[in-house]
Scaffold this motif. Structure first.
Motif, PDB file in Angstrom:
ATOM      1  N   ARG A   1       0.831  -1.192   0.000  1.00 16.03           N
ATOM      2  CA  ARG A   1       0.000   0.000   0.000  1.00 16.03           C
ATOM      3  C   ARG A   1       0.875   1.255   0.000  1.00 16.03           C
ATOM      4  O   ARG A   1       1.986   1.255   0.542  1.00 16.03           O
ATOM      5  CB  ARG A   1      -0.930   0.002   1.213  1.00 16.03           C
TER       6      ARG A   1
ATOM      7  N   LEU B   1       1.034   5.561   0.883  1.00 14.88           N
ATOM      8  CA  LEU B   1       0.705   6.330   2.088  1.00 14.88           C
ATOM      9  C   LEU B   1       0.571   7.811   1.745  1.00 14.88           C
ATOM     10  O   LEU B   1       1.313   8.333   0.918  1.00 14.88           O
ATOM     11  CB  LEU B   1       1.838   6.155   3.111  1.00 14.88           C
TER      12      LEU B   1
ATOM     13  N   MET C   1      -6.789  -5.655   4.695  1.00 20.45           N
ATOM     14  CA  MET C   1      -5.458  -5.258   5.150  1.00 20.45           C
ATOM     15  C   MET C   1      -4.500  -5.012   3.995  1.00 20.45           C
ATOM     16  O   MET C   1      -3.545  -4.248   4.134  1.00 20.45           O
ATOM     17  CB  MET C   1      -4.875  -6.337   6.064  1.00 20.45           C
TER      18      MET C   1
ATOM     19  N   THR D   1      -7.399   2.651   3.156  1.00 18.69           N
ATOM     20  CA  THR D   1      -7.976   3.023   4.454  1.00 18.69           C
ATOM     21  C   THR D   1      -7.647   4.468   4.774  1.00 18.69           C
ATOM     22  O   THR D   1      -6.775   5.084   4.148  1.00 18.69           O
ATOM     23  CB  THR D   1      -7.397   2.168   5.603  1.00 18.69           C
TER      24      THR D   1
ATOM     25  N   ARG E   1      -3.850   4.790   3.687  1.00 17.24           N
ATOM     26  CA  ARG E   1      -3.110   3.724   3.014  1.00 17.24           C
ATOM     27  C   ARG E   1      -3.748   3.546   1.650  1.00 17.24           C
ATOM     28  O   ARG E   1      -4.973   3.426   1.541  1.00 17.24           O
ATOM     29  CB  ARG E   1      -3.201   2.428   3.817  1.00 17.24           C
TER      30      ARG E   1
ATOM     31  N   GLU F   1       0.660  -6.706   0.979  1.00 15.40           N
ATOM     32  CA  GLU F   1       1.109  -6.194   2.273  1.00 15.40           C
ATOM     33  C   GLU F   1       0.431  -4.847   2.535  1.00 15.40           C
ATOM     34  O   GLU F   1       0.342  -3.999   1.651  1.00 15.40           O
ATOM     35  CB  GLU F   1       2.637  -6.054   2.198  1.00 15.40           C
ATOM     36  N   GLY F   2      -0.033  -4.677   3.801  1.00 18.62           N
ATOM     37  CA  GLY F   2      -0.759  -3.445   4.131  1.00 18.62           C
ATOM     38  C   GLY F   2       0.120  -2.241   4.348  1.00 18.62           C
ATOM     39  O   GLY F   2      -0.314  -1.102   4.188  1.00 18.62           O
ATOM     40  N   GLY F   3       1.379  -2.482   4.724  1.00 19.20           N
ATOM     41  CA  GLY F   3       2.281  -1.368   4.982  1.00 19.20           C
ATOM     42  C   GLY F   3       2.760  -0.724   3.702  1.00 19.20           C
ATOM     43  O   GLY F   3       2.432  -1.159   2.594  1.00 19.20           O
TER      44      GLY F   3
END
Lengths: 458, 458
Positions: free
Chosen positions: B199, B201, B297, B302, B332, B400-402
């Motif tokens: 994701r 940011l 996730m 989000t 995200r 991956e969510g990060g």
């Protein structure tokens, strides 16, 4: 118009000494809500007791324990045929944060033009020093003409948690015909006013808990309900689109303003623009539909957010999904709402609206009832005459938005009404940075108190 | 199954020395977001450069300035006929607050059972030390079989503000066939996985300003719009009842998940209960309607509140009507959203929804684009084989969510894809108190990297 009394003339002559003492008093950081200032609370009470005993020359001066900050008491009961006035004040002050917004150090009283700046100088060390200076001037110029009991507490700014119990335990000591409460203000330096109603207060801390520890917002954002988001949603739901509070039953007991009261409030000689200025210039006013600003401030209940905290609030960015979020929430109450009724309303709201994906916890810090007093008693007439004599104008009757819990305690426990007369100004920045006292108004206030005590004499 | 290579056996023999070095590395408080830790950033870069030069014996090791925290670079280019891998890591870490929730001091690495606790030990000093240990073991046991360039930056936790410019300015130095990014995790200690999407940011700080200074909530409550209330209302409006973000246009470019991807994500061997545990046990999950937890996730955007601040947040009660309120808000993002598109969306939302009774101010701290990479390139096949060889299981492909901004920078500036393989675990508490590294998984990770570099060899 008669010649000012000797006591009033003495105040004018001794103004600079009176101000020197006030500066000393205001330099003591007697912040009641922070435990590290406990020694300053003690120091302020000792300073006061010394002044009441040795300068105002009251009798029976005592520093009385309460379980919290002590109460300073003194009396002058040498006029058995006269009425007895229980004079109330508080010597504690609000915290100073945000400290970086003060232009002068909050506990180094600094005069700028006509204003003396310090934390607590308007709320209410100036008012306390005002009535004590009046009593001192009377004492030195013919004597105090009535009976006086002085009670100065040190916990007003945290909601007077020990005061009701103290008063109940000292009913005989505090027995009086009425009370004078000086924790008040007037409309502007040229417009005297008297307060006949006060709002009550209920103060809460609401915590919303999500995960048991902070999480990485990338890893868990999207599945773990963010407690800061939930808290914001709960707060947002507490007002409707008309600015009314949505807690179930909140308005049920609210007293309707009488037409003559609305007319009296409409006499306020302050334009919306001036009022915006005294309110530190918000872009525009906001409030409950259907009421004027003065009605909203005095006669309508409110719900305010006093503090918000969650997650990372330092410099820069931290991608945390916080474990918890907190709001300090307080309600101002009007007759005939009851302070004790609010917690169940807030709990009912939270039970109905908090999602199952979080836990919440509610702490009540304090509550007090609103107050409504007579507008035509003899002591109120004495106050009206005193204000007319100094300001050459008939005072306006006001409903005050703040809360002074002791007034309802005096009603409930001692059965006496309060004359609510003090000389703070709307732009004094009480509870805010750069709090100040308008010196000319402070000095006029002393003369009003002198006239008031003289008018009370039968 | 073949015998483990000499390099892998060497790792098993030297495990305790490898862990000693990691402890030294993790003890340096290299927090990039706090300027007072600047000397620790420098110290961490120097420690790394020394290790890369004298222990891993890379060539051309340099500490390169960036305008912010320096980048540590080293290379091994002794195999001209082989591919060149650009290995990426970061040596900076997140802040430690809330410090009082740590059970062991965050910068005194402490082993508890199989876990080594310290801030940044999983994210990502452990991962950096893992690939460097793999290269060191290869160097000492037959040589590094391909060409390697190692780049370790010190600003990942603040969004890598200088990295894109640095990479663009060093295109020749960093030229490679593909990148290995180890800032990743696997599903659980027995389930290997590879990441093929990240994701993006966008991180903001929103201030709402009401009056110019704090006010007394009794005096002005009811007429001055409370900025904390306004902020809460603005935040509350950012999600609808289905948990969807309401910013205008937010979902317009969001890629729809393919059926085979949903099926692959459904292979995750983790129950909802286990997932709740790794998410620090919130009462239950929450999220956008119509998606599973793993989809939410990794594959859905989000909006999170990372911080909230207003008014009085100390002990007890203060009846302040705050002058301002602040929220840290981050989104995200998923393919094909763009980091740069979010600010105008948020501004449009605020323009449409902020009342005229307040001012607002929006600060953007950072933004980065989401990433999607190939699942069937030769380097990804090499990673699959390496994972199979150590874990005896075919890895799961994950989203991956990060956010790891460098992956999109490598795509955009160097034109290369990244193999995203690292060995953090979901319960490592990254960005949270008591962050830890699972030592057995860390050691297996080193062996995977060894296999990976060997598999890359033509």
């Amino acid at each position: 118009m008669t010649q000012p009394s000797a006591a009033r003339l003495a105040v004018r002559q001794n103004a600079s000494a009176i101000l020197d003492d006030l500066r000393t008093f205001a330099a003591i950081p007697s912040i009641s809500t922070l435990s590290e200032h406990r020694p300053d609370i003690v120091r302020a009470s000792e300073w006061l007791a010394d002044k009441m005993k040795n300068q105002v020359r009251l009798n029976n001066v005592q520093i009385l324990p309460t379980g919290g900050a002590p109460i300073v008491y003194g009396e002058w009961l040498e006029n058995p045929s006269q009425l007895t006035v229980l004079v109330y004040g508080h010597y504690d002050v609000q915290p100073v944060d945000p400290l970086n917004e003060w232009r002068t150090p909050p506990f180094e009283p600094t005069q700028v033009g006509d204003n003396l700046h310090a934390r607590g100088i308007s709320d209410m060390k100036g008012q306390v020093w005002s009535f004590l200076s009046a009593l001192g001037a009377l004492q030195a110029n013919g004597g105090i003409p009535v009976n006086v009991k002085v009670l100065v507490e040190g916990e007003e700014e945290i909601g007077s948690p020990h005061l009701a119990k103290f008063i109940a335990a000292h009913k005989d000591l505090l027995k009086a015909d009425f009370s004078l409460n000086a924790d008040m203000g007037i409309v502007d330096p040229n417009t005297p006013s008297l307060v006949y109603g006060l709002r009550g207060l209920a103060y809460f801390e609401l915590w919303v808990h999500g995960a048991k520890s902070d999480l990485h917002s990338g890893l868990f954002g999207g599945v773990v309900h963010n407690p800061a988001q939930v808290l914001a949603e709960l707060i947002a739901g507490m007002h409707d689109a008309q600015g009314r509070v949505t807690l179930p039953g909140f308005y049920e007991k609210v007293r309707t303003l009488a037409e003559d009261e609305r007319a009296e409030l409409a006499r306020m000689p302050i334009s919306e623009e001036q009022l915006l200025r005294t309110a530190a210039n918000p872009p525009q006013f906001y409030g409950e539909a259907g009421y004027t600003s003065f009605e909203r401030m005095g006669a309508r209940p409110t719900l305010e957010i006093n503090g918000l905290y969650s997650g990372f609030i330092g410099e820069g960015s931290k991608t945390v999904l916080p474990a918890k979020a907190m709001a300090k929430i307080s309600m101002r109450l009007v007759p005939y709402q009851k302070g004790a009724d609010i917690r169940p309303m807030l709990e009912a709201y939270l039970q109905a609206n908090a999602p199952a994906s979080v836990h919440w916890q509610l702490i009540e810090h304090v509550h007090s009832d609103p107050v409504l007093t007579s507008r035509d008693s003899a002591p109120v007439q004495a106050a009206i005459s005193a204000l007319e004599s100094v300001f050459s104008m008939h005072p306006i009757f006001r409903l005050e938005g703040g809360s002074v819990p002791v007034v309802s305690v005096m009603q409930d426990v001692l059965g006496i009404d309060s004359v609510m007369m003090g000389f703070a100004l709307p732009d004094d920045a009480v509870h805010a940075p750069n709090e100040k006292l308008h010196v000319p108004t402070f000095l006029r206030g002393i003369e009003v108190f002198i006239e008031f005590f003289q008018n009370i004499r039968k």
